[in-house]
Structures are given as C-alpha cells and as structure tokens.
Design a protein around this motif. Structure first.
Motif, mmCIF file in Angstrom:
data_model
loop_
_atom_site.group_PDB
_atom_site.id
_atom_site.type_symbol
_atom_site.label_atom_id
_atom_site.label_comp_id
_atom_site.label_asym_id
_atom_site.label_seq_id
_atom_site.Cartn_x
_atom_site.Cartn_y
_atom_site.Cartn_z
ATOM 1 N N LYS A 97 0.641 -1.168 0.014
ATOM 2 C CA LYS A 97 0.175 0.239 -0.285
ATOM 3 C C LYS A 97 0.473 1.287 0.300
ATOM 4 N N ALA A 98 0.525 1.860 -0.561
ATOM 5 C CA ALA A 98 1.032 3.596 -1.003
ATOM 6 C C ALA A 98 1.031 4.293 0.590
ATOM 7 N N VAL A 99 1.618 5.675 0.461
ATOM 8 C CA VAL A 99 0.864 6.631 1.587
ATOM 9 C C VAL A 99 -0.611 7.169 1.205
ATOM 10 N N ALA A 100 -1.194 7.201 0.194
ATOM 11 C CA ALA A 100 -1.780 7.153 -0.255
ATOM 12 C C ALA A 100 -3.519 7.211 0.493
ATOM 13 N N ASP A 101 -2.760 5.452 0.351
ATOM 14 C CA ASP A 101 -4.536 4.741 0.784
ATOM 15 C C ASP A 101 -4.227 4.748 2.606
ATOM 16 N N LEU A 102 -2.803 5.160 3.398
ATOM 17 C CA LEU A 102 -2.899 5.057 5.010
ATOM 18 C C LEU A 102 -4.074 6.562 5.131
ATOM 19 N N ALA A 103 -3.460 7.618 4.004
ATOM 20 C CA ALA A 103 -4.844 8.403 5.240
ATOM 21 C C ALA A 103 -5.885 8.644 4.316
ATOM 22 N N ASP A 104 -6.035 7.498 3.052
ATOM 23 C CA ASP A 104 -7.534 7.111 3.159
ATOM 24 C C ASP A 104 -7.733 6.413 4.482
ATOM 25 N N ALA A 105 -7.318 5.728 5.205
ATOM 26 C CA ALA A 105 -7.802 4.388 5.980
ATOM 27 C C ALA A 105 -7.967 5.185 7.303
#
Length: 148
Positions: free
Chosen positions: A105-113
């Motif tokens: 997963k990317a940072v964008a996925d972390l932010a979305d979570a």
C-alpha cells in the motif's frame, strides 16, 4: 431539576442563552446541524434555538460529539479529538509499525484509512514527526526535489 423544566423548552433555551450556571449539569444541549452537545454554560457562541434539542443527561452513547468545553478535563486528556493532529500522527505510526505500508500500500492508502488526503497527512507528519518517508515509492503528487 423540576420535572416541568425537563419538558420546558423555553426555560432550557433561556438558561442556555444566558449561560446560567444554576443549570449546569441539569441538562445538556444538542445541536441538530452538527450533532455536537454541550452544557448550558458552554462559552461557545450559542447555536440558533431552532437547531437545539435538550437532554437530561449527556447524549454521548447515542452518537453525539461533545464540544471540548462540555467534557471534564479528565476525559479531554485522553480523548483523541482533544489531542488533535498529534493523535492522528500517532495512529498513522502505529499502522506503519504494524506493516500497513509493507502490504503493497502507498501513503495515499494510509491517508485514506485515516480519513484524510495524502497531502494533509504529509503536512501533519512534517509538523509532528519531521516528515513521512515513502520508502522509495513514487508519488506523482510529492515533490521529488528542489524546484528551480
């Protein structure tokens, strides 16, 4: 509190607008538009009367959000909302430590979570943790070096 006052919307509203300390703890106000509740002595600008409902006890179990002045200091100290951005960064760090970014997963996925944009998450990390390493992943929205 007299039983008649519990049903007397006008008396509760007058006490709320006047911030009458005699009514503190006797009822709570809930704002329908924001779902925030507070005590009648709350120093925040009062909501419009038509948007307010009254409760004999704090409505937190039903999903309302307490305004910060409504919570006693002992509850605010441990509340993630009270700690704000630092709590979000702490939560992100815990997810990273548990391998969130190792799962492809990317940072964008972390932010979305976490319920925010990647840009905002990077800003929070820059302010509270000195930056966010992307572990070599290319992100088109990230700056790759100094601009000339």
């Amino acid at each position: 509190m007299p039983a008649a006052l519990a049903l007397d919307r006008m008396a509760c509203d007058r006490a709320r607008i006047a911030r009458d300390a005699r009514f503190d703890g006797r009822f709570f106000t809930g704002v329908l538009t924001t779902r925030i509740y507070c005590r009648p002595v709350c120093p925040v600008k009062p909501a419009r009367s038509r948007n307010v409902v009254f409760f004999p006890t704090a409505p937190r179990p039903s999903g309302g959000i307490p305004s910060l002045p409504a919570l006693p200091a002992r509850e605010r100290a441990g509340d993630a909302a009270w700690r704000g951005a630092a709590a979000t960064v702490s939560r992100a760090l815990r997810l990273i430590e548990h391998g969130f970014l190792d799962e492809g997963k990317a940072v964008a996925d972390l932010a979305d979570a976490l319920g925010m944009t990647a840009r905002h998450l990077r800003r929070l990390f820059a302010r509270h943790a000195g930056g966010l390493a992307d572990r070599g992943r290319h992100d088109p929205g990230a700056c790759s070096g100094p601009r000339r």
